[in-house]
Design a protein around this motif. Structure first.
Motif, short mmCIF file in Angstrom:
data_model
loop_
_atom_site.label_atom_id
_atom_site.label_comp_id
_atom_site.label_asym_id
_atom_site.label_seq_id
_atom_site.Cartn_x
_atom_site.Cartn_y
_atom_site.Cartn_z
N LYS A 116 0.72 -1.14 -0.10
CA LYS A 116 -0.01 -0.13 -0.04
C LYS A 116 0.74 1.08 0.06
O LYS A 116 0.61 2.16 -0.88
CB LYS A 116 -1.11 0.11 1.10
CG LYS A 116 -1.80 0.98 1.18
CD LYS A 116 -2.98 0.90 2.42
CE LYS A 116 -4.17 2.11 2.44
NZ LYS A 116 -5.01 1.73 3.85
N LEU A 117 1.72 1.20 0.94
CA LEU A 117 2.72 2.57 0.96
C LEU A 117 3.59 2.80 -0.28
O LEU A 117 3.79 3.97 -0.72
CB LEU A 117 3.43 2.57 2.07
CG LEU A 117 2.89 3.09 3.37
CD1 LEU A 117 1.39 2.45 3.78
CD2 LEU A 117 3.80 3.10 4.78
N ARG A 118 4.08 1.61 -0.72
CA ARG A 118 5.19 1.77 -1.94
C ARG A 118 4.26 2.00 -3.15
O ARG A 118 4.84 2.82 -3.89
CB ARG A 118 5.71 0.32 -2.43
CG ARG A 118 6.77 -0.07 -1.21
CD ARG A 118 7.79 -1.14 -1.64
NE ARG A 118 8.62 -1.48 -0.70
CZ ARG A 118 9.91 -0.92 -0.62
NH1 ARG A 118 10.16 0.23 -1.42
NH2 ARG A 118 10.68 -1.19 0.40
N ALA A 119 2.94 1.58 -3.29
CA ALA A 119 2.05 2.13 -4.42
C ALA A 119 1.83 3.61 -4.22
O ALA A 119 1.77 4.36 -5.20
CB ALA A 119 0.80 1.26 -4.57
N ALA A 120 1.49 4.18 -3.13
CA ALA A 120 1.47 5.36 -2.82
C ALA A 120 2.59 6.32 -3.13
O ALA A 120 2.38 7.30 -3.70
CB ALA A 120 0.91 5.72 -1.37
#
Length: 659
Positions: A116-120
């Motif tokens: 989730k954070l890497r995609a963001a």
């Protein structure tokens, strides 16, 4: 050739001239934008990038008479992540421990947050939702996680705080506690005392980070919000609990449409309990409307007290004056007035007529003595304040309606019908205020819901007793009707409520409702006070549209609620060693709470078997033994963490599981 060159030069001059004009126009516009309209355009640019956001003030708390919370503002936090804010080094170093911490905290796999954070980060999402609706402890924990601990600019954490109004009592007393919502009319105490509770909002500057997404510029506020003040009410949570459950039980059994129960302290007018329950579409009861304050309706036989006092004060009758009930039926202009007892009561005195609630006798008392001067009767009612609102601070009080002979709709039926409580309208609280005045030896005090307003420990405003009428009638009349009201319970229509252990006085009421639409709808009521000899509290119970196949008379439907409330309250302030306490069936009695507590104390501080006991009773008992109680669930005690017979020490913790 010369002509061609001349033509070309002319065109060049024209082009150069046009360019010069355009250049002059541009220069003029730049100067105008920079110096003339510069402030305006800079302000617009600021508005597109920055805005001042309102920070709601912490709303003041609402307390009961004993300092227990009725309503409080609780901070809730939403956590978001600006994936662009951290530099590459910090993001790479801390992304793994951050995701691990988030996974443990919110019971999700570490891989979920990593993805989730890497995609963001890849999508340059500057407003990614991480968690919502966190309490303060969880917010502090998340704020200390790796990367987030670096703050909004280096760590990318975005914290959004909001205030949520919590009601510790849940649905109980929900209507009288009320609410104060933007765009809605203020309701209950929250609405009435909103100017004290609201406080003043603050301002915080935010920066636009993407379309419709704003981020606080710093942790400091431009203008700090000022907290609202705390309001202390007259409501007693314990009495409220008693009134609520006693009313609910009766409504459910009789499948009634709605009802209300109010308890008032006689001397001060302080409202100690106010329960309003209506049936929803699902058949469940909840705090639907403030019926006690809002609903103005025909009171029926509870209005006979007003009629008797008027006649006694005007000395047109005495308690010994006799009327013939004429077989239990009399007629006025083709309309019949009947007694509930077939065949009537023969010839009876005014006092006896009041005790048995004879319609025929008391209607004759009013009609025969005031038919030539109806204004005298109505003016007497007016002099007692029955035509005036109570002017309560909470919104929505119903208007009383006492017709006058000068009114256009006055007819030959108006006077006799008023004699037994038809053709007039009062709210339950207006009726109770009058009954309370009788208990208070004629002094009519204004019902009061607020004691004081405080800013933390500083007293800002104190609300004292307010007298509406120093004397509704003579003490002689008060003394007479007090005896009559006590006899209603001893040997009259409410003799089913009589108890040798403690005294009550009051009047039953059974009134047809919406009789112009269809028959079979009734309003059952009981109003009175207790103890009868030295009144401490007054109380009214009104129940609308009970299932007539189960009962509809005031002594059967409303009276038992009054008795249960009186017994529970009386048991906490006993005049005798033993007070009967009602259980599931109204006829059953057991030892009083006080006697039970004393028995528990006398067994060397051993914990009794609490199973099946009401939670409130169990808590009171254990606290008397010095224990600390933890409740799980609602209702009656299903299990206790320490077995019966165990000796309890001061501050021992006991968990009660409720059904």
């Amino acid at each position: 050739m010369a002509t061609t060159e001349k033509s070309i030069l002319s065109r060049v001059y024209i082009v150069v001239g046009l360019l010069l004009l355009i250049a002059c126009g541009i220069i003029y516009s730049i100067i105008n934008i920079q110096f003339v309209d510069g402030e305006k355009y800079r302000a617009k640019a600021e508005q597109r990038i920055f805005k001042n956001d309102t920070i709601p003030a912490n709303r003041g708390n609402l307390y009961d008479a004993n300092g227990q919370l009725l309503a409080a503002s609780i901070s809730k936090y939403d956590i978001r992540f600006d994936a662009v804010a951290p530099n590459d080094k910090d993001f790479t170093e801390f992304i793994s421990p951050l995701c691990e911490a988030l996974g443990k905290k919110f019971n999700r796999p570490k891989a979920y947050y990593t993805k989730k954070l890497r995609a963001a980060r890849s999508n340059r999402n500057r407003y990614l939702l991480i968690a919502t609706n966190l309490d303060y402890a969880d917010y502090i924990a998340v704020k200390s996680f790796p990367l987030f601990e670096k703050g909004p600019y280096r760590g990318g954490i975005i914290v959004e705080q909001r205030m949520v109004r919590e009601h510790p009592l849940g649905k109980m007393a929900e209507r009288i506690v009320g609410y104060d919502r933007p765009g809605s009319a203020p309701v209950g105490l929250e609405g009435a005392f909103a100017p004290f509770l609201r406080g003043s909002n603050g301002v915080r500057q935010k920066q636009k980070i993407s379309q419709n997404q704003w981020k606080p510029i710093s942790s400091a506020n431009e203008i700090e919000p000022k907290d609202g003040y705390d309001v202390y009410t007259t409501i007693d949570v314990n009495m409220q609990d008693v009134a609520h459950h006693a009313l609910l039980e009766q409504l459910e059994y009789f499948e009634a449409d709605h009802g209300t129960a109010v308890v008032m302290e006689v001397a001060t007018g302080e409202i100690k309990a106010l329960s309003n329950l209506g049936r929803g579409k699902s058949g469940k009861y909840f705090e639907k409307r403030n019926y006690a304050v809002w609903e103005s309706h025909e009171p029926g036989s509870t209005f006979k007290l007003m009629s008797v006092i008027a006649a006694l004060e005007d000395k047109v009758v005495d308690t010994s004056t006799v009327f013939d009930t004429k077989g239990g039926k009399i007629s006025f202009y083709g309309r019949n007035v009947r007694d509930s007892k077939y065949g009537g009561y023969g010839k009876i005195s005014v006092a006896k007529a009041f005790e048995v609630s004879s319609n025929t006798a008391l209607v004759q008392m009013i009609h025969d003595n005031y038919k030539d001067d109806a204004s005298k009767y109505v003016d007497r009612l007016y002099s007692m304040g029955l035509n005036k609102k109570l002017e309560l601070p909470i919104a929505g009080e119903g208007a009383p309606m006492i017709p006058h002979p000068d009114d256009k709709n006055w007819s030959g039926l108006s006077l006799p019908w008023m004699g037994f409580g038809y053709g007039v309208q009062l709210t339950p609280l207006q009726t109770l205020t009058f009954y309370n005045a009788v208990a208070n030896n004629g002094v009519m005090v204004k019902p009061r819901l607020i004691r004081e307003v405080r800013a933390k420990d500083k007293l800002l405003e104190k609300y004292e007793r307010s007298i509406l009428n120093p004397s509704i009638c003579s003490q002689e009349t008060i003394d007479k009707v007090k005896v009559m009201m006590e006899n209603v319970v001893k040997r009259g229509t409410a003799d089913n409520l009589y108890s040798e252990s403690f005294s009550m006085a009051g009047k039953t009421g059974t009134c047809q409702a919406e009789y112009w639409k269809s028959p079979g709808n009734y309003i059952a009521s009981f109003a009175g006070y207790f103890p009868a000899d030295e009144p401490k509290y007054s109380c009214i119970v009104v129940i609308h549209k009970p299932n007539v196949s189960k009962g509809y008379y005031g002594n059967i439907v409303a009276g038992p609620v009054f008795k249960k409330i009186a017994q529970k309250i009386y048991a906490n302030n006993p005049m005798l060693d033993e007070v009967p306490m009602p259980q599931t069936a109204p006829q059953e009695v057991v030892k009083s709470q006080e006697a039970f507590y004393a028995q528990a104390q006398s067994t060397s501080n051993k914990i009794p078997n609490l199973k099946g006991m009401d939670a409130m009773d169990a808590v009171t008992l254990l606290e008397n033994l010095g224990a600390q109680v933890i409740l799980k669930g609602k209702g009656k005690v299903k299990a206790q963490s320490i077995t019966a017979g165990t000796r309890v020490k001061t501050n021992d913790k006991i968990t009660l599981t409720l059904s």
